[in-house]
Design a protein around this motif. Structure first.
Motif, PDB file in Angstrom:
ATOM      1  N   PHE A 293       5.609  49.349  97.002  1.00 26.80           N
ATOM      2  CA  PHE A 293       5.210  49.094  95.618  1.00 26.80           C
ATOM      3  C   PHE A 293       3.729  49.383  95.443  1.00 26.80           C
ATOM      4  CE2 PHE A 293       4.885  45.077  97.900  1.00 26.80           C
ATOM      5  CZ  PHE A 293       3.615  44.621  97.562  1.00 26.80           C
ATOM      6  N   ALA A 294       3.309  49.483  94.185  1.00 26.37           N
ATOM      7  CA  ALA A 294       1.898  49.680  93.836  1.00 26.37           C
ATOM      8  C   ALA A 294       1.408  48.411  93.147  1.00 26.37           C
ATOM      9  CB  ALA A 294       1.739  50.878  92.917  1.00 26.37           C
TER      10      ALA A 294
ATOM     11  N   THR B 102      -8.555  41.733  78.110  1.00 26.83           N
ATOM     12  CA  THR B 102      -7.996  40.836  79.116  1.00 26.83           C
ATOM     13  C   THR B 102      -7.600  41.653  80.340  1.00 26.83           C
ATOM     14  OG1 THR B 102      -5.788  41.077  78.168  1.00 26.83           O
ATOM     15  CG2 THR B 102      -7.090  39.201  77.425  1.00 26.83           C
ATOM     16  N   LYS B 103      -7.429  40.965  81.475  1.00 27.80           N
ATOM     17  CA  LYS B 103      -7.022  41.647  82.708  1.00 27.80           C
ATOM     18  C   LYS B 103      -5.596  41.261  83.057  1.00 27.80           C
ATOM     19  CE  LYS B 103     -11.352  42.531  85.030  1.00 27.80           C
ATOM     20  NZ  LYS B 103     -12.167  42.279  86.214  1.00 27.80           N
ATOM     21  N   LEU B 104      -4.934  42.146  83.813  1.00 26.11           N
ATOM     22  CA  LEU B 104      -3.558  41.920  84.212  1.00 26.11           C
ATOM     23  C   LEU B 104      -3.339  42.528  85.595  1.00 26.11           C
ATOM     24  CD1 LEU B 104      -0.551  41.209  83.380  1.00 26.11           C
ATOM     25  CD2 LEU B 104      -0.402  43.552  82.585  1.00 26.11           C
ATOM     26  N   ASN B 105      -2.715  41.752  86.482  1.00 22.07           N
ATOM     27  CA  ASN B 105      -2.276  42.272  87.777  1.00 22.07           C
ATOM     28  C   ASN B 105      -0.781  42.519  87.683  1.00 22.07           C
ATOM     29  OD1 ASN B 105      -4.381  42.557  89.742  1.00 22.07           O
ATOM     30  ND2 ASN B 105      -4.654  40.338  89.629  1.00 22.07           N
ATOM     31  N   GLU B 106      -0.375  43.747  87.927  1.00 21.31           N
ATOM     32  CA  GLU B 106       1.033  44.115  87.790  1.00 21.31           C
ATOM     33  C   GLU B 106       1.491  44.794  89.071  1.00 21.31           C
ATOM     34  OE1 GLU B 106       4.281  43.629  85.669  1.00 21.31           O
ATOM     35  OE2 GLU B 106       2.424  43.421  84.554  1.00 21.31           O
ATOM     36  N   ARG B 107       2.751  44.554  89.419  1.00 25.75           N
ATOM     37  CA  ARG B 107       3.347  45.164  90.603  1.00 25.75           C
ATOM     38  C   ARG B 107       4.435  46.124  90.141  1.00 25.75           C
ATOM     39  NH1 ARG B 107       4.988  41.379  95.606  1.00 25.75           N
ATOM     40  NH2 ARG B 107       2.746  41.229  95.655  1.00 25.75           N
ATOM     41  N   PHE B 108       4.304  47.403  90.496  1.00 26.49           N
ATOM     42  CA  PHE B 108       5.298  48.423  90.136  1.00 26.49           C
ATOM     43  C   PHE B 108       5.978  48.902  91.412  1.00 26.49           C
ATOM     44  CE2 PHE B 108       1.918  48.945  86.904  1.00 26.49           C
ATOM     45  CZ  PHE B 108       2.659  48.712  85.754  1.00 26.49           C
TER      46      PHE B 108
END
Length: 186
Positions: free
Chosen positions: A37-38, A49-55
């Motif tokens: 995953f990335a 705003t900030k966001l941590n996402e897992r793709f």
């Protein structure tokens, strides 16, 4: 335009969750168990705003279609930076919050590329390297090892960077605009 999650790079603008996001950090992870995953850290261009996402590697994400137009920097006031299109002589202004810290590196008539999304300016890209002059710097200390002998210096635009000991006040240097680091002496 759809791209694979493994093709996400720092600086890209993505359309995700009905908003535009600029990629700040990306890390590709291949755990021992499960699929690769990335891990992507993004900042919203509209809401700040900030966001941590897992793709997952098999997922696709929507890369924003941006129009890049070359402009010349003219001047700034309390709230905006002003740019001119060299072909049409049309002038536009962009809020200082959008440009961010890059604004300190802008000099008169500097050629920049502005990214537009639906005719809204999103970001300003400076040339990779610019020439700058050292305003003040500390004296080099004798006996320091070469590896750790960088010293603080203030540029004529107000930015503080680390420079090698042979750089003196008044010297002209090349600065990398992406990392705000010393490259070489002119």
């Amino acid at each position: 335009m759809k791209i694979n999650a493994t093709e996400i790079r720092v600086g890209m603008i993505l359309e995700h969750k009905d908003d535009l996001w600029e990629v700040l950090k990306t890390q590709h992870v291949k755990p021992g168990k499960g699929g690769a995953f990335a891990q992507v850290e993004m900042k919203s261009l509209n809401k700040n705003t900030k966001l941590n996402e897992r793709f997952r590697s098999s997922e696709t994400v929507e890369k924003a279609s941006l129009e890049e137009i070359k402009f010349n920097y003219l001047y700034d006031d309390e709230t905006d930076y002003f740019f001119m299109n060299p072909e049409s002589f049309e002038q536009i202004n962009i809020k200082k919050e959008i440009v961010g810290d890059k604004g300190k590196m802008l000099t008169e008539n500097l050629d920049v590329t502005i990214n537009f999304h639906d005719e809204t300016p999103l970001s300003v890209n400076l040339p990779n390297q610019i020439k700058s002059k050292i305003e003040t710097t500390d004296a080099a200390l004798k006996g320091q090892t070469v590896s750790s002998s960088y010293k603080p210096a203030t540029l004529d635009n107000g930015l503080s960077i680390q420079v090698p000991p042979f750089i003196e006040s008044g010297d002209e240097i090349i600065v990398d605009t992406r990392t705000v680091e010393y490259v070489k002496k002119v």
